[in-house]
Scaffold this motif. Sequence first.
Motif, PDB file in Angstrom:
ATOM      1  N   ASP A  42       0.843  -1.202   0.000  1.00  0.00           N
ATOM      2  CA  ASP A  42       0.000   0.000   0.000  1.00  0.00           C
ATOM      3  C   ASP A  42       0.878   1.251   0.000  1.00  0.00           C
ATOM      4  OD1 ASP A  42      -2.263  -1.619   0.172  1.00  0.00           O
ATOM      5  OD2 ASP A  42      -2.436  -1.406   2.348  1.00  0.00           O
ATOM      6  N   ALA A  43       1.886   1.257   0.875  1.00  0.00           N
ATOM      7  CA  ALA A  43       2.772   2.416   0.996  1.00  0.00           C
ATOM      8  C   ALA A  43       3.608   2.604  -0.268  1.00  0.00           C
ATOM      9  CB  ALA A  43       3.676   2.253   2.217  1.00  0.00           C
ATOM     10  N   THR A  44       4.045   1.492  -0.849  1.00  0.00           N
ATOM     11  CA  THR A  44       4.835   1.558  -2.082  1.00  0.00           C
ATOM     12  C   THR A  44       4.016   2.168  -3.212  1.00  0.00           C
ATOM     13  OG1 THR A  44       6.091  -0.406  -1.407  1.00  0.00           O
ATOM     14  CG2 THR A  44       6.167   0.199  -3.739  1.00  0.00           C
ATOM     15  N   ASP A  45       2.782   1.736  -3.347  1.00  0.00           N
ATOM     16  CA  ASP A  45       1.924   2.286  -4.394  1.00  0.00           C
ATOM     17  C   ASP A  45       1.584   3.751  -4.122  1.00  0.00           C
ATOM     18  OD1 ASP A  45       1.857   0.009  -6.017  1.00  0.00           O
ATOM     19  OD2 ASP A  45       0.233  -0.873  -4.859  1.00  0.00           O
ATOM     20  N   PHE A  46       1.489   4.121  -2.854  1.00  0.00           N
ATOM     21  CA  PHE A  46       1.214   5.521  -2.521  1.00  0.00           C
ATOM     22  C   PHE A  46       2.355   6.419  -3.005  1.00  0.00           C
ATOM     23  CE2 PHE A  46       1.080   9.290   0.159  1.00  0.00           C
ATOM     24  CZ  PHE A  46      -0.273   9.629   0.107  1.00  0.00           C
ATOM     25  N   ILE A  47       3.591   5.965  -2.828  1.00  0.00           N
ATOM     26  CA  ILE A  47       4.735   6.739  -3.328  1.00  0.00           C
ATOM     27  C   ILE A  47       4.686   6.849  -4.848  1.00  0.00           C
ATOM     28  CG2 ILE A  47       7.214   6.499  -3.801  1.00  0.00           C
ATOM     29  CD1 ILE A  47       7.767   6.129  -0.982  1.00  0.00           C
ATOM     30  N   HIS A  48       4.357   5.740  -5.505  1.00  0.00           N
ATOM     31  CA  HIS A  48       4.323   5.757  -6.958  1.00  0.00           C
ATOM     32  C   HIS A  48       3.230   6.687  -7.494  1.00  0.00           C
ATOM     33  CE1 HIS A  48       6.267   1.484  -6.973  1.00  0.00           C
ATOM     34  NE2 HIS A  48       7.125   2.435  -6.700  1.00  0.00           N
ATOM     35  N   GLN A  49       2.117   6.771  -6.795  1.00  0.00           N
ATOM     36  CA  GLN A  49       1.001   7.578  -7.258  1.00  0.00           C
ATOM     37  C   GLN A  49       1.056   9.016  -6.761  1.00  0.00           C
ATOM     38  OE1 GLN A  49      -2.931   5.376  -6.923  1.00  0.00           O
ATOM     39  NE2 GLN A  49      -1.607   3.874  -5.944  1.00  0.00           N
ATOM     40  N   HIS A  50       1.639   9.230  -5.582  1.00  0.00           N
ATOM     41  CA  HIS A  50       1.630  10.560  -4.957  1.00  0.00           C
ATOM     42  C   HIS A  50       3.017  10.865  -4.397  1.00  0.00           C
ATOM     43  CE1 HIS A  50      -2.744  10.103  -5.202  1.00  0.00           C
ATOM     44  NE2 HIS A  50      -2.626   8.966  -4.544  1.00  0.00           N
ATOM     45  N   ALA A  51       4.007  10.920  -5.266  1.00  0.00           N
ATOM     46  CA  ALA A  51       5.396  11.028  -4.826  1.00  0.00           C
ATOM     47  C   ALA A  51       5.657  12.280  -4.000  1.00  0.00           C
ATOM     48  CB  ALA A  51       6.330  10.999  -6.042  1.00  0.00           C
ATOM     49  N   LEU A  52       5.166  13.421  -4.451  1.00  0.00           N
ATOM     50  CA  LEU A  52       5.432  14.667  -3.738  1.00  0.00           C
ATOM     51  C   LEU A  52       4.707  14.688  -2.390  1.00  0.00           C
ATOM     52  CD1 LEU A  52       6.934  17.326  -3.906  1.00  0.00           C
ATOM     53  CD2 LEU A  52       4.919  18.348  -4.966  1.00  0.00           C
ATOM     54  N   GLU A  53       3.471  14.259  -2.382  1.00  0.00           N
ATOM     55  CA  GLU A  53       2.716  14.196  -1.123  1.00  0.00           C
ATOM     56  C   GLU A  53       3.385  13.229  -0.154  1.00  0.00           C
ATOM     57  OE1 GLU A  53      -1.702  12.915   0.614  1.00  0.00           O
ATOM     58  OE2 GLU A  53      -1.395  13.087  -1.558  1.00  0.00           O
ATOM     59  N   ALA A  54       3.839  12.098  -0.666  1.00  0.00           N
ATOM     60  CA  ALA A  54       4.514  11.116   0.182  1.00  0.00           C
ATOM     61  C   ALA A  54       5.764  11.724   0.804  1.00  0.00           C
ATOM     62  CB  ALA A  54       4.866   9.872  -0.626  1.00  0.00           C
ATOM     63  N   ALA A  55       6.525  12.481   0.016  1.00  0.00           N
ATOM     64  CA  ALA A  55       7.737  13.119   0.529  1.00  0.00           C
ATOM     65  C   ALA A  55       7.403  14.109   1.637  1.00  0.00           C
ATOM     66  CB  ALA A  55       8.482  13.815  -0.602  1.00  0.00           C
ATOM     67  N   GLN A  56       6.325  14.836   1.479  1.00  0.00           N
ATOM     68  CA  GLN A  56       5.931  15.804   2.495  1.00  0.00           C
ATOM     69  C   GLN A  56       5.465  15.113   3.769  1.00  0.00           C
ATOM     70  OE1 GLN A  56       3.205  17.877  -0.153  1.00  0.00           O
ATOM     71  NE2 GLN A  56       4.606  19.623  -0.316  1.00  0.00           N
ATOM     72  N   VAL A  57       4.763  13.978   3.620  1.00  0.00           N
ATOM     73  CA  VAL A  57       4.334  13.197   4.784  1.00  0.00           C
ATOM     74  C   VAL A  57       5.556  12.680   5.542  1.00  0.00           C
ATOM     75  CG1 VAL A  57       3.208  11.053   5.519  1.00  0.00           C
ATOM     76  CG2 VAL A  57       2.092  12.531   3.843  1.00  0.00           C
ATOM     77  N   VAL A  58       6.503  12.131   4.812  1.00  0.00           N
ATOM     78  CA  VAL A  58       7.719  11.606   5.434  1.00  0.00           C
ATOM     79  C   VAL A  58       8.492  12.731   6.116  1.00  0.00           C
ATOM     80  CG1 VAL A  58       9.977  10.561   4.984  1.00  0.00           C
ATOM     81  CG2 VAL A  58       7.926   9.628   3.895  1.00  0.00           C
ATOM     82  N   ALA A  59       8.605  13.862   5.444  1.00  0.00           N
ATOM     83  CA  ALA A  59       9.329  14.994   6.012  1.00  0.00           C
ATOM     84  C   ALA A  59       8.703  15.447   7.329  1.00  0.00           C
ATOM     85  CB  ALA A  59       9.354  16.149   5.018  1.00  0.00           C
ATOM     86  N   ASP A  60       7.394  15.547   7.342  1.00  0.00           N
ATOM     87  CA  ASP A  60       6.694  15.984   8.548  1.00  0.00           C
ATOM     88  C   ASP A  60       6.916  15.024   9.710  1.00  0.00           C
ATOM     89  OD1 ASP A  60       5.703  18.167   7.202  1.00  0.00           O
ATOM     90  OD2 ASP A  60       3.741  17.267   6.787  1.00  0.00           O
ATOM     91  N   ASN A  61       6.995  13.748   9.413  1.00  0.00           N
ATOM     92  CA  ASN A  61       7.093  12.745  10.462  1.00  0.00           C
ATOM     93  C   ASN A  61       8.524  12.359  10.816  1.00  0.00           C
ATOM     94  OD1 ASN A  61       4.213  11.458  11.190  1.00  0.00           O
ATOM     95  ND2 ASN A  61       4.189  12.125   9.055  1.00  0.00           N
ATOM     96  N   ALA A  62       9.475  12.718   9.962  1.00  0.00           N
ATOM     97  CA  ALA A  62      10.871  12.388  10.230  1.00  0.00           C
ATOM     98  C   ALA A  62      11.682  13.604  10.656  1.00  0.00           C
ATOM     99  CB  ALA A  62      11.508  11.757   8.993  1.00  0.00           C
ATOM    100  N   GLY A  63      11.085  14.789  10.540  1.00  0.00           N
ATOM    101  CA  GLY A  63      11.814  15.998  10.889  1.00  0.00           C
ATOM    102  C   GLY A  63      12.889  16.355   9.880  1.00  0.00           C
ATOM    103  N   LEU A  64      12.653  16.012   8.623  1.00  0.00           N
ATOM    104  CA  LEU A  64      13.592  16.308   7.547  1.00  0.00           C
ATOM    105  C   LEU A  64      12.993  17.329   6.592  1.00  0.00           C
ATOM    106  CD1 LEU A  64      14.708  12.655   6.693  1.00  0.00           C
ATOM    107  CD2 LEU A  64      16.151  14.409   7.744  1.00  0.00           C
ATOM    108  N   PRO A  65      13.814  18.106   5.902  1.00  0.00           N
ATOM    109  CA  PRO A  65      13.288  19.029   4.895  1.00  0.00           C
ATOM    110  C   PRO A  65      12.629  18.249   3.757  1.00  0.00           C
ATOM    111  CG  PRO A  65      15.557  19.587   5.482  1.00  0.00           C
ATOM    112  CD  PRO A  65      15.278  18.242   6.073  1.00  0.00           C
ATOM    113  N   PRO A  66      11.452  18.663   3.319  1.00  0.00           N
ATOM    114  CA  PRO A  66      10.793  17.955   2.209  1.00  0.00           C
ATOM    115  C   PRO A  66      11.660  17.885   0.962  1.00  0.00           C
ATOM    116  CG  PRO A  66       9.276  19.488   3.252  1.00  0.00           C
ATOM    117  CD  PRO A  66      10.636  19.770   3.829  1.00  0.00           C
TER     118      PRO A  66
END
Length: 462
Positions: free
Chosen positions: A264-288
């Motif tokens: 599910d998560a893999t397909d989410f990255i493939h379909q919504h790459a930019l949104e996925a990066a922003q989600v990861v950034a918010d939760n990891a404390g990294l710059p998007p």
Amino acid sequence: MKYRTARLAATALAAALALTASGCSLESSGGGDTVKVVIGYQSKTINTVTAGTLLKAKGFLEQRLDALSAKGGKKYQVEWQDYDTGAPITAQMVAEKIDIGSMGDYPLLINGSRTQANERSKTELVSITGYNPRGALNMVVVAPDSKARSLNDLAGQKVSASVGSAGHGTLVQALTRAGIDPRLGVEVLNQQPQIGSSALESGQVAALSQFVAWPGLLVFQNKAKLLYDGAELNVPTFHGVVTRRDYAAQHPEVLNAFLQAQLDATDFIHQHALEAAQVVADNAGLPPEVVYLYNGPGGTSFDTTLKPALITAFKDDVPYLKSIGDFADLDIDKFVDPAALQQAYRERGLNYDAELANPANPLPGAGGELWLSGQDATQPVADPTALLRAVEQARAQGKTVRAAYVPDAELGTRWFADKALWVRDGETYLPFTTPAAVQRYLAQHPSGVPVSYGQAVNEVRR
């Protein structure tokens, strides 16, 4: 692409069914005890996000376990434990306190070796999170004012690395190829990434060798510059998922739910790459911008299948175990077990063998990509020269460039355009990740002229 389009459609249906089921009552008709699953992950190791940060943030695993409960099964409790490297995850798996974990290839070797002695702690590699076919997930950086231009310039100096990590494994291979004894030619300081970053900034070490996202983060923050791109090794590097065999045998439905959630998560990255990066950034404390460098198009290949090329490279890495300590021999063929992942594919109506045989990045990149401030979409461009023109035009219109990405002209590594080293050859502009790459190009193309990023942007205006 036709197969992967069909996969996304099948995945969407499976996800919808899981969500529908999870919306039902969570009361377990079985009345049994709650099953606990402890997940070890690395929030800042962003090539494990499909088994960690993104998976956790989107709640895919909890949704699938709730769906099992709603069908009359037991209830499940998920506990997430965040670590900086794979070593503590392995330690907790040896102690039977973590059931499923994700880490890089070299830590996976150590994991397999350390856990095999005890049947209850023995682990197996069940899926891949992400990989780079050339090895660009690990890099060596130096201070911005460093005079070093190649690994040879590090001889006799101190280098920070997390011993046993993917970054350390790359350093050992790279130094060996450069003719430097990795045990005698440099002094490796065994440090966690954050400590090593501080050591580099304070001048206590000459270089830092680490895994994603640390090299990109430090370069983005202007605290380092890239000296060595792991892609020069041209050896695949990857991150993967391990589970304790004993736990998986007792709770196969949990492992299945985890692998389904990873898909599910893999397909989410493939379909919504930019949104996925922003989600990861918010939760990891990294710059998007840093997350998207690796998780965007043309970056990491997020593909769960246990590809033969990766396993072959994994086997070739086994001698590394002996180089860093007294580790038990590891039979890779017995350690790697795709059976649970193959079952997950079948349940989704997907063809595991077809994806296993496909070497293409499921999220291919263009010749460059521009991300402007205030926009929720990026602009792909045909080639690096076109990217420079797009940057110049954006600035002329008063727009702010949030990030611009280009593939290295020699190795294909996705990198920040403003941190790349540029060469003008005729009317074409070529970006490179390292000084050594520039010199290799100029040696073969004497017509090339090194130019700064700012100079290149200004020149394309004329």
